[in-house]
Write a protein that holds these residues in place. Sequence first.
Motif, short mmCIF file in Angstrom:
data_model
loop_
_atom_site.label_atom_id
_atom_site.label_comp_id
_atom_site.label_asym_id
_atom_site.label_seq_id
_atom_site.Cartn_x
_atom_site.Cartn_y
_atom_site.Cartn_z
N PHE A 1 6.07 -12.94 -2.54
CA PHE A 1 6.04 -11.51 -2.86
C PHE A 1 4.68 -10.89 -2.61
O PHE A 1 3.63 -11.55 -2.73
CB PHE A 1 6.42 -11.29 -4.32
N GLY A 2 4.71 -9.60 -2.33
CA GLY A 2 3.50 -8.80 -2.30
C GLY A 2 3.13 -8.36 -3.70
O GLY A 2 3.74 -8.76 -4.69
N THR A 3 2.14 -7.51 -3.76
CA THR A 3 1.58 -7.08 -5.04
C THR A 3 2.30 -5.89 -5.65
O THR A 3 2.09 -5.57 -6.80
CB THR A 3 0.10 -6.73 -4.87
N GLY A 4 3.14 -5.24 -4.87
CA GLY A 4 3.97 -4.17 -5.41
C GLY A 4 3.37 -2.78 -5.33
O GLY A 4 2.15 -2.61 -5.34
N THR A 5 4.24 -1.80 -5.24
CA THR A 5 3.87 -0.38 -5.30
C THR A 5 4.61 0.25 -6.47
O THR A 5 5.83 0.12 -6.57
CB THR A 5 4.27 0.37 -4.01
N GLN A 6 3.85 0.91 -7.35
CA GLN A 6 4.48 1.62 -8.47
C GLN A 6 4.78 3.04 -8.04
O GLN A 6 3.85 3.81 -7.75
CB GLN A 6 3.54 1.62 -9.68
N ASP B 1 0.85 -1.18 0.00
CA ASP B 1 0.00 0.00 0.00
C ASP B 1 0.89 1.23 0.00
O ASP B 1 1.84 1.30 0.79
CB ASP B 1 -0.89 -0.03 1.24
N PRO B 2 0.67 2.23 -0.87
CA PRO B 2 -0.39 2.21 -1.89
C PRO B 2 -0.01 1.37 -3.10
O PRO B 2 1.13 0.94 -3.22
CB PRO B 2 -0.48 3.68 -2.27
N GLN B 3 -0.94 1.15 -4.00
CA GLN B 3 -0.64 0.45 -5.24
C GLN B 3 0.20 1.32 -6.15
O GLN B 3 1.05 0.82 -6.89
CB GLN B 3 -1.93 0.05 -5.97
N ALA B 4 -0.05 2.62 -6.10
CA ALA B 4 0.71 3.56 -6.92
C ALA B 4 0.93 4.84 -6.14
O ALA B 4 0.08 5.25 -5.33
CB ALA B 4 -0.02 3.84 -8.23
N LEU B 5 2.07 5.46 -6.38
CA LEU B 5 2.46 6.67 -5.64
C LEU B 5 3.21 7.58 -6.60
O LEU B 5 4.15 7.15 -7.27
CB LEU B 5 3.35 6.27 -4.46
N THR C 1 6.99 6.75 1.00
CA THR C 1 6.78 5.68 1.98
C THR C 1 5.85 4.63 1.40
O THR C 1 4.77 4.95 0.90
CB THR C 1 6.17 6.22 3.28
N MET C 2 6.28 3.38 1.48
CA MET C 2 5.48 2.25 1.01
C MET C 2 5.31 1.26 2.15
O MET C 2 6.24 1.06 2.93
CB MET C 2 6.19 1.55 -0.15
N ASN C 3 4.13 0.68 2.23
CA ASN C 3 3.84 -0.24 3.31
C ASN C 3 3.55 -1.64 2.78
O ASN C 3 3.07 -1.80 1.65
CB ASN C 3 2.62 0.25 4.09
N CYS C 4 3.88 -2.62 3.60
CA CYS C 4 3.70 -4.02 3.21
C CYS C 4 3.09 -4.77 4.38
O CYS C 4 3.55 -4.63 5.51
CB CYS C 4 5.06 -4.60 2.85
N SER D 1 5.53 -4.02 7.37
CA SER D 1 6.83 -3.40 7.16
C SER D 1 6.61 -2.14 6.34
O SER D 1 5.63 -2.01 5.61
CB SER D 1 7.75 -4.35 6.40
N SER D 2 7.54 -1.21 6.46
CA SER D 2 7.48 -0.02 5.62
C SER D 2 8.86 0.27 5.04
O SER D 2 9.88 -0.03 5.65
CB SER D 2 6.98 1.19 6.41
N LEU D 3 8.85 0.82 3.84
CA LEU D 3 10.07 1.25 3.16
C LEU D 3 9.96 2.75 2.94
O LEU D 3 9.00 3.21 2.32
CB LEU D 3 10.22 0.53 1.82
N LEU D 4 10.94 3.47 3.44
CA LEU D 4 11.00 4.92 3.25
C LEU D 4 12.20 5.23 2.36
O LEU D 4 13.32 4.80 2.64
CB LEU D 4 11.15 5.64 4.59
N ILE D 5 11.94 5.97 1.28
CA ILE D 5 13.01 6.46 0.42
C ILE D 5 13.07 7.96 0.64
O ILE D 5 12.10 8.68 0.37
CB ILE D 5 12.74 6.15 -1.07
N THR D 6 14.18 8.45 1.14
CA THR D 6 14.30 9.87 1.41
C THR D 6 14.89 10.60 0.20
O THR D 6 15.62 10.00 -0.61
CB THR D 6 15.18 10.15 2.63
N ALA D 7 14.55 11.86 0.07
CA ALA D 7 15.10 12.73 -0.98
C ALA D 7 15.06 12.01 -2.33
O ALA D 7 16.09 11.80 -2.98
CB ALA D 7 16.53 13.14 -0.64
N SER D 8 13.87 11.65 -2.75
CA SER D 8 13.71 10.82 -3.95
C SER D 8 14.25 11.50 -5.21
O SER D 8 14.31 12.74 -5.29
CB SER D 8 12.24 10.46 -4.14
N ARG D 9 14.63 10.67 -6.16
CA ARG D 9 15.17 11.12 -7.44
C ARG D 9 14.35 10.50 -8.56
O ARG D 9 13.72 9.47 -8.38
CB ARG D 9 16.63 10.69 -7.57
N ALA D 10 14.41 11.09 -9.74
CA ALA D 10 13.69 10.54 -10.88
C ALA D 10 14.11 9.08 -11.13
O ALA D 10 13.28 8.26 -11.54
CB ALA D 10 13.95 11.39 -12.12
#
Lengths: 113, 111
Positions: B101-106, B7-11, B20-23, B72-81
């Motif tokens: 595997f989970g369903t993934g976040t785009q 969650d979310p499916q797309a960001l 931030t992505m959650n699993c 679980s959560s994944l945080l990516i700081t200062a994101s880049r293209a």
Amino acid sequence: DAGVTQSPTHLIKTRGQQVTLRCSPKSGHDTVSWYQQALGQGPQFIFQYYEEEERQRGNFPDRFSGHQFPNYSSELNVNALLLGDSALYLCASSLANPIYGYTFGSGTRLTVV
Amino acid sequence: SQQGEEDPQALSIQEGENATMNCSYKTSINNLQWYRQNSGRGLVHLILIRSNEREKHSGRLRVTLDTSKKSSSLLITASRAADTASYFCATDRGGGNKLTFGTGTQLKVEL
């Protein structure tokens, strides 16, 4: 240090045909796993090979079979192809106890027409 | 079958922002791993967190694990293209047998 190598990159087959996909594991790895990833989905575990034996199998029919060779490389065979077998097939290598995770190849895109 | 969901499916975010992505998952685990996938190609291993760990850092990545909530959560700081990709969590129940595997976040990072 070569990573995981898969061949071919792309493949188009006709329904009912058979296909063989190949995988060379990362240097130092002795275990190979295969995954199927349908479009828009997460990868699904097919099976894993260690010491040339199938160690565990996911929920895939017997049409899916594999082999591991003494040099740890592996093949995935799919018989009697169905349209629904169209997917990205991923190979992952690891140590027998994958405490550092898995290394994936770039995959083989199989299209069944 | 999938182990759980992401969650979310797309960001979609702007460059420089945090993502931030959650699993969530369903069964007990030995460890949880996060992978990145660019344009339907191979998966790249990002980080592994063991069941007895609560937080782990790797560069701009921060992963947390709450085994009581099976999440679980994944945080990516200062994101880049270049962070634009699909992100998957995967659980390992131990025994070195398989990842689920989970369903993934785009994630899309815009300039």
